[in-house]
Design a protein around this motif. Structure first.
Motif, mmCIF file in Angstrom:
data_model
loop_
_atom_site.group_PDB
_atom_site.id
_atom_site.type_symbol
_atom_site.label_atom_id
_atom_site.label_comp_id
_atom_site.label_asym_id
_atom_site.label_seq_id
_atom_site.Cartn_x
_atom_site.Cartn_y
_atom_site.Cartn_z
ATOM 1 N N LEU A 13 -47.349 -11.112 11.563
ATOM 2 C CA LEU A 13 -48.613 -11.935 11.237
ATOM 3 C C LEU A 13 -48.398 -12.612 9.797
ATOM 4 O O LEU A 13 -49.042 -13.639 9.875
ATOM 5 C CB LEU A 13 -49.629 -10.697 11.023
ATOM 6 N N GLY A 14 -47.748 -12.072 9.012
ATOM 7 C CA GLY A 14 -47.464 -12.922 7.799
ATOM 8 C C GLY A 14 -46.658 -14.153 7.971
ATOM 9 O O GLY A 14 -47.249 -15.245 7.530
ATOM 10 N N TYR A 15 -45.756 -14.016 8.611
ATOM 11 C CA TYR A 15 -44.823 -15.270 9.033
ATOM 12 C C TYR A 15 -45.740 -16.084 9.805
ATOM 13 O O TYR A 15 -45.511 -17.481 9.502
ATOM 14 C CB TYR A 15 -43.659 -14.583 9.739
ATOM 15 N N ALA A 16 -46.641 -15.801 10.951
ATOM 16 C CA ALA A 16 -47.276 -16.841 11.740
ATOM 17 C C ALA A 16 -48.099 -17.679 11.038
ATOM 18 O O ALA A 16 -48.343 -18.867 10.932
ATOM 19 C CB ALA A 16 -48.137 -15.849 12.843
ATOM 20 N N ARG A 17 -48.643 -16.908 9.790
ATOM 21 C CA ARG A 17 -49.836 -17.411 8.831
ATOM 22 C C ARG A 17 -49.162 -18.541 8.154
ATOM 23 O O ARG A 17 -49.518 -19.627 8.042
ATOM 24 C CB ARG A 17 -50.635 -16.475 8.133
ATOM 25 N N GLU A 18 -47.752 -18.001 7.571
ATOM 26 C CA GLU A 18 -47.083 -19.153 6.977
ATOM 27 C C GLU A 18 -46.600 -20.306 7.662
ATOM 28 O O GLU A 18 -46.724 -21.502 7.075
ATOM 29 C CB GLU A 18 -45.777 -18.281 6.568
ATOM 30 N N ILE A 19 -46.533 -20.130 8.906
ATOM 31 C CA ILE A 19 -46.176 -21.482 9.618
ATOM 32 C C ILE A 19 -47.296 -22.088 10.382
ATOM 33 O O ILE A 19 -47.243 -23.006 11.095
ATOM 34 C CB ILE A 19 -45.132 -21.295 10.644
ATOM 35 N N GLY A 20 -48.441 -21.512 9.904
ATOM 36 C CA GLY A 20 -49.836 -22.341 10.356
ATOM 37 C C GLY A 20 -50.127 -21.925 11.821
ATOM 38 O O GLY A 20 -51.148 -22.561 12.397
ATOM 39 N N LEU A 21 -49.601 -20.673 12.382
ATOM 40 C CA LEU A 21 -49.951 -20.313 13.769
ATOM 41 C C LEU A 21 -51.405 -19.750 13.513
ATOM 42 O O LEU A 21 -51.626 -18.722 12.643
ATOM 43 C CB LEU A 21 -49.136 -19.522 14.129
ATOM 44 N N GLY A 26 -55.745 -17.041 18.053
ATOM 45 C CA GLY A 26 -55.766 -18.281 18.834
ATOM 46 C C GLY A 26 -54.243 -18.600 19.464
ATOM 47 O O GLY A 26 -54.307 -18.795 20.771
ATOM 48 N N ASP A 27 -53.395 -18.821 18.629
ATOM 49 C CA ASP A 27 -52.308 -19.398 19.342
ATOM 50 C C ASP A 27 -51.294 -17.957 19.647
ATOM 51 O O ASP A 27 -50.426 -18.282 20.544
ATOM 52 C CB ASP A 27 -51.513 -20.151 18.221
ATOM 53 N N LEU A 28 -51.291 -17.208 19.031
ATOM 54 C CA LEU A 28 -50.626 -15.898 19.115
ATOM 55 C C LEU A 28 -51.198 -14.406 19.088
ATOM 56 O O LEU A 28 -51.993 -14.425 18.074
ATOM 57 C CB LEU A 28 -49.407 -15.773 18.418
ATOM 58 N N LYS A 29 -51.243 -13.628 20.195
ATOM 59 C CA LYS A 29 -51.778 -12.626 19.973
ATOM 60 C C LYS A 29 -50.886 -11.398 19.647
ATOM 61 O O LYS A 29 -49.714 -11.423 19.908
ATOM 62 C CB LYS A 29 -52.518 -11.876 21.295
#
Lengths: 339, 339
Positions: free
Chosen positions: A260-268, A272-275
């Motif tokens: 989750l931390g990484y997804a946020r970091e790359i703007g996902l 919405g984009d990834l469950k």
């Protein structure tokens, strides 16, 4: 200076001019030994530093009143919860708990089994490493009728008492939940398949796909130790692909939180984009934004059952145990905002 | 069936037609005993379930190669980190670690000290309960020259080796930080003042106020066990007041996290309406929104030092220890969004 360990009941008896058996009875607080004698013995014991001999005591009582516990790591939320309950329950019955960490390494686990055996524990509770495949080093307990209970990570084919969660159902419900929400490319990040818990969660993942007639993409399957570092490594590779997954089922919460931390970091955008679904209902999954959907394993109930079982087995050692108890505890999917 | 514990080296020697000393040498893997004899002994040992007598072995080696550890609770982030490092470091030197939880209760702590003494550990590492005031039950280790090291929660006046963080500095910097940001009504939620760590953090809080010539309101001072439930109870009462505080310095992160959740629930803006500082740099403080300002205690460095010290003391037991080592580890204020 004379080593403490070299003082024996005989030394104390000589110092006091008493017989060794009188000293022994005083040490064990026998009712027919006078309070005055007990006080004299205690005084000398303290001065000489006589180390109450655990072996001698347990030869007489047949009990060290200590239970050993081996877990992969105490820092894992699930195990920390289980241990807390086990300790409290054992304490109520006058037993101490000695906890050892295997660091998820079979070699160390083997050493600890022997160390706890030598420490003369009255019973042993174990959640094995995720890569233990040869369980014969537990034979020393089993063959000598010293109660042995496995929980969570239990050996599938080794004859013993086992208490675990319904891991298959956990993997099934987590994956069905993502399929119901329209996901069709669900990555699976699991632990080593040598471990029953990761094997069963994976089987649940596969069964859910079967129900939806979706063939899971083998490129979306990962099995490795579920650390934060591994999660980031796998997550980075996975989300940089041309065809990234639309969901990830992570077999522990540490992995889900790192992703989750990484997804946020790359703007996902999650969900919405990834469950994202994790596993264990670690308290961190509730306080993070967005909160993470996960699988509740009820560690307190599992700890309660493990402690009760080992107490029952210790109390009941006279009778041969008929067969082995094998309990599976239900799980519950906790739906939150990450999916 | 004959109890395992009743089998002795003599029984094994008789069963094999060997001398007890040969059996003993084989069990200890002496180089001059033949491999064939060792194999025969091992086989019988396994069949008869001879329990390698820890006392006999350590009388000979003077070592159980086991270190005992007593901590309040393994579920506390700080202690879980310390324990991990201690165990890894001891493992490198061929020592096992047996961990016991005192549940922050002096009575249980006392029992565990005796249980670990009887289990013949080669050394003991302790973080005491926050209400232990009589430390005499540790005398059995000290008087018998078995290495004893306290860390974090250390007895102020008891003669022993101590490794702790600079708690005074932690309390000082946390409070100065809030004063610098304009806060003048800073609530202090601390643990029992019987504990050095809570006493020193409170002293730091007072010293910071002194520097700013601000008299702290005694109605804003709380001292109790720092659980989530207590945090909510105190927080509710505190924030319902006519003149609520403009900041809270909570002496652990569990308290700060619970207060943040409650503040959000009642519609308070953190840090706008209320600034918040915790203690320990629990990973949860980083992932929560807003992230929480807290004090890093460097548990890994403290664990490293505690393990090294106990290993040094075990190795150096021949020489009398001159004086006691008393280390204080620096802290660091981690500024985040809650203040």
């Amino acid at each position: 200076m004379k080593r403490t360990s070299e003082h024996t009941i005989k030394d104390i008896a000589e110092a006091l001019g008493l017989s060794p058996s009188t000293v022994s009875r005083a040490l064990q607080d026998y009712p027919h030994t006078s309070q005055a004698t007990k006080a004299r013995v205690r005084e000398v014991v303290e001065k000489m530093g006589y180390r109450h001999n655990a072996v001698a005591a347990s030869l007489r009582n047949n009990k060290s009143r200590t239970i050993g516990l081996i877990i992969p790591r105490i820092s894992m939320y699930f195990h920390a919860e289980v241990v807390t309950v086990i300790q409290n329950k054992l304490h109520e019955s006058g037993y101490h708990l000695m906890i050892c960490q295997s660091n998820d390494q079979p070699d160390l686990e083997k050493e600890l089994v022997n160390a706890l055996y030598s420490a003369r524990v009255d019973g042993l509770i174990v959640a094995t490493t995720s890569t233990t495949t040869d369980f014969t080093y537990f034979d020393i307990f089993r063959k000598n009728h010293i109660p042995l209970v496995f929980y969570d990570r239990v050996p599938k084919d080794y004859p013993s008492h086992k208490i675990s969660g319904d891991e298959y159902q956990g993997g099934l419900e987590a994956t069905l939940h993502l399929l119901e929400h329209g996901c069709r490319r669900i990555a699976h990040i699991g632990g080593p398949l040598t471990s029953n818990i990761y094997r069963d969660r994976y089987m649940g993942y596969l069964a859910a796909h079967e129900r939806y007639k979706v063939a899971p993409d083998p490129d979306l399957l990962f099995f490795h130790e579920l650390t934060k570092d591994n999660a980031l490594k796998t997550g980075k590779a996975l989300l940089a692909r041309k065809h990234p997954p639309d969901a990830i089922f992570a077999c522990n919460d540490t992995t889900a939180i790192a992703l989750l931390g990484y997804a946020r970091e790359i703007g996902l955008d999650v969900p919405g984009d990834l469950k994202l679904v994790g596993y264990s209902n670690d308290p961190r999954t509730e306080i993070i934004t967005p909160s993470i959907t996960t699988v509740e394993q009820f560690p307190r109930q599992i700890g309660e059952k493990a402690a009760q079982l080992i107490l029952d087995l210790i109390g009941d050692k006279q009778k041969p145990v008929k067969g082995y108890i094998n309990l599976s505890h239900p799980i519950e999917l906790i739906r939150r905002n990450s999916s």
